[in-house]
Each structure stands twice: as structure tokens, then as C-alpha cells.
Design a protein around this motif. Structure first.
Motif, PDB file in Angstrom:
ATOM      1  N   ALA A 141       0.819  -1.209   0.000  1.00 62.18           N
ATOM      2  CA  ALA A 141       0.000   0.000   0.000  1.00 62.18           C
ATOM      3  C   ALA A 141       0.853   1.260   0.000  1.00 62.18           C
ATOM      4  O   ALA A 141       0.577   2.214  -0.740  1.00 62.18           O
ATOM      5  N   TYR A 185       2.562   1.341  -3.578  1.00 59.99           N
ATOM      6  CA  TYR A 185       1.704   1.364  -4.774  1.00 59.99           C
ATOM      7  C   TYR A 185       0.713   2.523  -4.783  1.00 59.99           C
ATOM      8  O   TYR A 185       0.590   3.237  -5.791  1.00 59.99           O
ATOM      9  N   PHE A 189      -8.637   0.463   0.247  1.00 63.72           N
ATOM     10  CA  PHE A 189      -8.101  -0.764  -0.345  1.00 63.72           C
ATOM     11  C   PHE A 189      -8.982  -1.241  -1.494  1.00 63.72           C
ATOM     12  O   PHE A 189      -8.479  -1.656  -2.540  1.00 63.72           O
ATOM     13  N   PHE A 221      -6.923  -1.291  -4.979  1.00 63.65           N
ATOM     14  CA  PHE A 221      -6.329  -2.605  -5.251  1.00 63.65           C
ATOM     15  C   PHE A 221      -7.242  -3.444  -6.151  1.00 63.65           C
ATOM     16  O   PHE A 221      -8.461  -3.270  -6.145  1.00 63.65           O
ATOM     17  N   PHE A 262      -6.368  -8.821  -4.281  1.00 63.71           N
ATOM     18  CA  PHE A 262      -5.480  -8.293  -3.239  1.00 63.71           C
ATOM     19  C   PHE A 262      -6.268  -7.536  -2.189  1.00 63.71           C
ATOM     20  O   PHE A 262      -5.888  -7.505  -1.020  1.00 63.71           O
TER      21      PHE A 262
END
Length: 528
Positions: A198, A201, A314, A318, A322
Motif C-alpha cells: 500500500a 503502490y 483498499f 487494489f 489483493f
């Protein structure tokens, strides 16, 4: 969405299976004692203790609530980083002394130590009740993390949470402390992977760190509040400092923290862990920054539940598979501390209430059986807390828990170094500190959550008649009241020649190590 749920469920079930298998991991001939069921045989080495204590202290609540605090209030949320930096060197000398005296006498809980040190069942009972009361909302808060993840995946209703804690209750009942110790390896590994991905990315997708901090600053400038912003100000600096220090003092007073330490096999294991555990603080700092990332990503809470901002971040940033791994990391991150907390609370009940007042001649097997049942009751109570109380209010309860557990510092932490305090003074100090803390917390409002009372832990100095907008951590003030009354009470009791309780420990007990020939069981006496 389906992929996320499948990945989450598969990882959750794998870890639950590990919880049941843990009953055969490092299993002794007889697990029916608190030393085995509740403390894992007191034989955990450096690596197991590292994951166990780290998994115990860095919870699902940390994973979602620390960044949520940065999302809502800004720099104030970073208090969690300095307090975890200073706590380990602060408590190292305290914990090795507690481990040694507990090793010599076979003590299982902080209240056991107080009972031995000050010869007062009453004081030990107060410490035990304090630990149980402070731990209960902390267990409930682990459900906040799971609930936030489930909401984000579109799973509603109470049944999934009840099922998750039923599974937790089953393998904790069977395996004791060995279950969270084994699961902690998976939990910490997942969290490290998710956070490192995290932190690398997500900023690349949001225009870099300059863009992220710029978005956070723009948000707080658009909605100014006296204590909000990406920098501290004159109104919240005192609160920040006292909250960080107070939280550091409170952290290892919690019974679940002590349980993880007492499971270590020798003093060197504790020293190595207290030296290495600050590495988790680096991870915590990275976790906190997720709050600013959520601002930059334009994430909005689900309803009024700000704890959902990280799971939503998230899900937005993502790929589904993931995101499922990340959600599992949060969910599993709730299981480890919840298991340890329930075991620690159950041990307090068994050793300091059941054995002291109900069945004084209880055998090891009877103690273990009572603790298993108590751990189930504690988990049921935690589930009821989250089902019956507004989740936002339950988060406020965690702050209240810190104020409560701090009141055991004079008898537990200071008692490891000095016998100067009289038991009557310590009891008076506990009563005064607890009363002061509850009065202050009652008078703290939280307009954001529409709570007129118990709305946090930031006590306004204006309420003391001071001409200032500054706030201070209520637990810090309550502890000062506790210490002052304990000192005065001790002076008065000694001047009046009030009988003090016997000290069942000796100075050499506090430096004993693994294999020391002085190890013996502590007999329960009838002193009051």
C-alpha cells in the motif's frame, strides 16, 4: 466483490484451522493448568514472543482507527507513533522484574503480584476488576475492524460477526494461548505485506506524496477546527504529549500485554523483544498515513462510520484479489489480540476472584476449567457490547479503558520497585483516581458523534477554571490524583500505625531467571 469475499473467507478459515491445530503444537502431557492453557507453558522463545506480543499490541483497531483518526483530525492521530517508540525502553526494566517475581512464585496475573507484594486481597481484587473492565471494550473493538471490512464488502447483519467470534471462542477454549501465538505468524506477515504494498503502490496512483499531503492540508483548511490540521497547534500540543505518555504508561498495564510477556521463557527473551519491538512503530507510522491517502483518493465513510475509510481505500485502489487479502489481514488482525485479551481477562477472574473468594482449594485442572468458561463469557460480553452499543461510542470506550487501567500503575508498576506505599494508601489512591477519571470523562462531549458525555479523553482545562482552550489527557490528570492521594494515604496510615500487609516476595525474586532453584508456588494466606 465476490472475489474479495472468497479470498477473505478462505484465509479466515485457514487461520481458524491453525487455531484448532495449535492445541497439539508444543503440547505438554497435561494442558489442564493456567501455566499451560493460559501462558503456553511459560516457554516461548524470542521469535514466538515477538509475534505474540506484537500481534497482541497492534490490533485490527490500530489498523483501521489510527488512519481513521488522521483522516478526521490530522496530526493528532500520530500520537500513536511516539507512544509506541517510548513505551519499550520505558517498560523493559519493569517487565523483566515482573517476569522474574512471577516466575519464582508461579504468578499468572498482575493482580497475583499485587496480592503477593502488598498482602491485600482487596487491593488485588480492585486490580483484577480494573483489568477486566478495561479489557472488555478492547475486545469489542476488535469487532470494529471486522465490521468495517464486512461493510465494505457489502456483507451486512450481525450473523457473520457472531460466527467469527464463535469460531474464535471454540479454538481459544481448546488451545489456549498457543492458538493466538501460532496465528500471530500469519497475521503479522499478512499485515506487513499489505502495508508495504500500500505504501509503495497507492502513492503512485495518487500523484505522489506531495499530492497526498496537499489534499490533506486542503481538507483541513476548508473545514477548520481548533484541534484539526496536518500540524499540531497550541490547542492540542499538551493533549498530544500527555496522551502519548499516558498511553505508553498504560499499554503494558493491560492484562493481555502482561500475559504475552509472562509466557516468555527467560529474561533475555523479554530484553530482546523490548529492543526489537520498536520496529513495529515504523509499520504503525506507515499505517497512519493511509488516512491521508484516503483523503487524497476522495474516500467517504460508509454512513457515519469513519473506520471504513481504510477498507474502502483498499477496495478502490487494489485489484479484487489483493483487496481480499488486505481485508483478511484486518480480520485476522482482530483474532489474535481478541484471543489473548479474553484469556487474560479469564485468568484474572480465575486467579483473583474464583480462587480467592469462591474455591480457595481449587486444583490446577479446576482453575483451567474455570478460566476456559470465563473466556467464553468474556467473548459473549464483547459481542454484546458491539451489538448493543453504537460502534462509534465503543471507540470512545477504548480511550476510557486507558484512563481506567492507568489507575493500577502505583500498585503494579511502582510496586515492582518499592514497598513504601501502604496498602490503604494504594486503595485510597485507586478510588480517588478512578473517581476523578470518571468525572472528567463524563464531562467530555463529542459534537461529531453527538455524545454529551464520555465523548473522548481530551479534557478541557477551561473546566478547571483556567483561561485557555488547551486540552489534556484525562487519564494523565487522574493518575496524578491517584498518586497524590496514595502518598498522603500512606503517610497517614503509617503515622496512625495502621497494620500493613505482609510482603511474600524478597529482593532477589526480582532478578531470578530461567532454571532458578528458588522457583516455588505462592501459598494463599488469609490476610485482608
Amino acid at each position: 466483490m465476490t472475489t474479495e469475499i472468497v479470498v477473505f473467507a478462505v484465509l479466515f478459515l485457514i487461520v481458524s484451522g491453525m487455531g484448532f491445530v495449535a492445541s497439539r503444537w508444543r503440547r505438554p502431557d497435561d494442558i489442564a493448568s493456567l501455566h499451560e492453557w493460559g501462558l503456553g507453558g511459560r516457554n516461548f522463545g524470542t521469535w514466538i514472543t515477538w509475534f505474540l506480543v506484537g500481534g497482541d499490541l497492534y490490533t485490527a483497531y490500530t489498523f483501521v482507527a489510527v488512519p481513521a483518526l488522521l483522516f478526521g483530525a490530522g496530526a493528532t492521530g500520530f500520537f500513536a507513533v511516539p507512544y509506541t517508540v517510548i513505551v519499550y525502553p520505558l517498560v523493559m526494566l519493569v517487565l523483566i522484574r515482573l517476569w522474574s517475581v512471577s516466575h519464582v512464585h508461579g504468578l499468572v496475573t498482575p493482580a497475583d503480584f499485587v496480592r503477593a507484594r502488598f498482602g491485600s486481597p482487596t487491593l488485588a481484587l480492585l486490580v483484577a476488576i480494573t483489568g477486566i473492565v478495561a479489557t472488555m471494550p478492547y475486545i469489542a473493538l476488535q469487532l470494529v475492524g471486522i465490521e468495517a471490512v464486512l461493510k465494505t464488502m457489502g456483507v451486512t447483519g450481525d450473523l457473520p460477526i457472531i460466527i467469527a467470534f464463535a469460531i474464535l471462542a471454540a479454538y481459544t477454549y481448546q488451545s489456549g494461548l498457543r492458538a493466538p501465538a501460532l496465528i500471530a505468524f500469519v497475521k503479522d506477515s499478512l499485515i506487513y505485506v499489505v502495508i508495504l504494498v500500500a505504501i509503495i503502490y497507492i502513492p503512485t496512483q495518487l500523484g505522489g506524496w506531495e499530492s497526498i499531503f496537499g489534499a490533506a492540508q486542503a481538507k483541513f483548511e476548508a473545514t477548520p477546527a481548533p484541534t484539526d490540521g496536518i500540524l499540531l497547534n497550541a490547542n492540542n500540543q499538551l493533549q498530544y504529549v500527555t496522551l502519548a505518555l499516558g498511553s505508553a504508561l498504560a499499554l503494558f498495564l493491560y492484562p493481555h500485554s502482561v500475559t504475552g510477556v509472562l509466557a516468555s521463557k527467560n529474561r533475555n527473551v523479554i530484553k530482546r523483544n523490548m529492543s526489537a519491538l520498536p520496529a513495529y512503530s515504523v509499520l504503525l507510522g506507515l499505517i497512519a498515513l493511509l488516512g491521508y491517502m484516503a483523503i487524497a483518493a476522495g474516500v467517504k465513510p460508509i454512513g457515519t462510520d469513519v473506520n471504513t475509510v481504510v477498507p474502502q481505500l483498499f477496495e478502490r485502489m487494489f485489484p479484487d484479489w489483493f483487496a481480499g487479502v488486505a481485508f483478511a489481514a484486518v480480520g485476522i488482525g482482530a483474532l489474535v489480540p481478541a484471543a489473548i485479551m479474553s484469556i487474560a481477562a479469564a485468568n484474572l477472574f480465575t486467579r483473583n476472584i474464583y480462587r480467592e473468594y469462591i474455591k480457595r482449594d481449587a486444583t490446577d485442572a479446576q482453575e483451567a476449567a474455570a478460566s476456559k468458561i470465563a473466556s467464553l463469557v468474556v467473548k459473549v460480553g464483547a459481542v454484546l457490547c458491539i451489538l448493543l452499543i453504537d460502534p462509534q461510542f465503543s471507540i470512545d470506550l477504548q480511550l476510557i479503558g486507558g484512563v481506567i487501567i492507568l489507575q493500577t500503575l502505583p500498585s503494579v508498576a511502582l510496586g515492582l520497585f518499592t514497598r513504601w506505599f501502604h496498602r490503604a494508601g494504594l486503595i485510597a489512591g485507586w478510588v480517588a483516581g478512578m473517581t476523578a477519571g470518571m468525572v472528567m470523562l463524563y464531562n467530555i462531549a463529542n459534537p461529531a458523534t453527538k455524545h454529551a458525555h464520555f465523548g473522548g479523553s481530551a479534557f478541557s482545562l477551561e473546566k478547571l477554571g483556567l483561561d485557555t482552550k488547551m486540552t489534556i489527557y484525562a487519564g494523565f490528570l487522574a493518575l496524578i490524583v491517584n498518586l497524590v492521594v496514595a502518598v498522603l494515604g500512606t503517610i497517614i496510615a503509617r503515622s496512625a500505625k495502621v497494620a500493613d500487609g505482609p510482603d511474600a516476595t524478597s529482593e532477589t525474586d526480582y532478578t531470578a531467571d530461567e532454571g532458578d532453584p528458588r522457583v516455588r508456588d505462592l501459598e494463599v494466606t488469609s490476610s485482608t
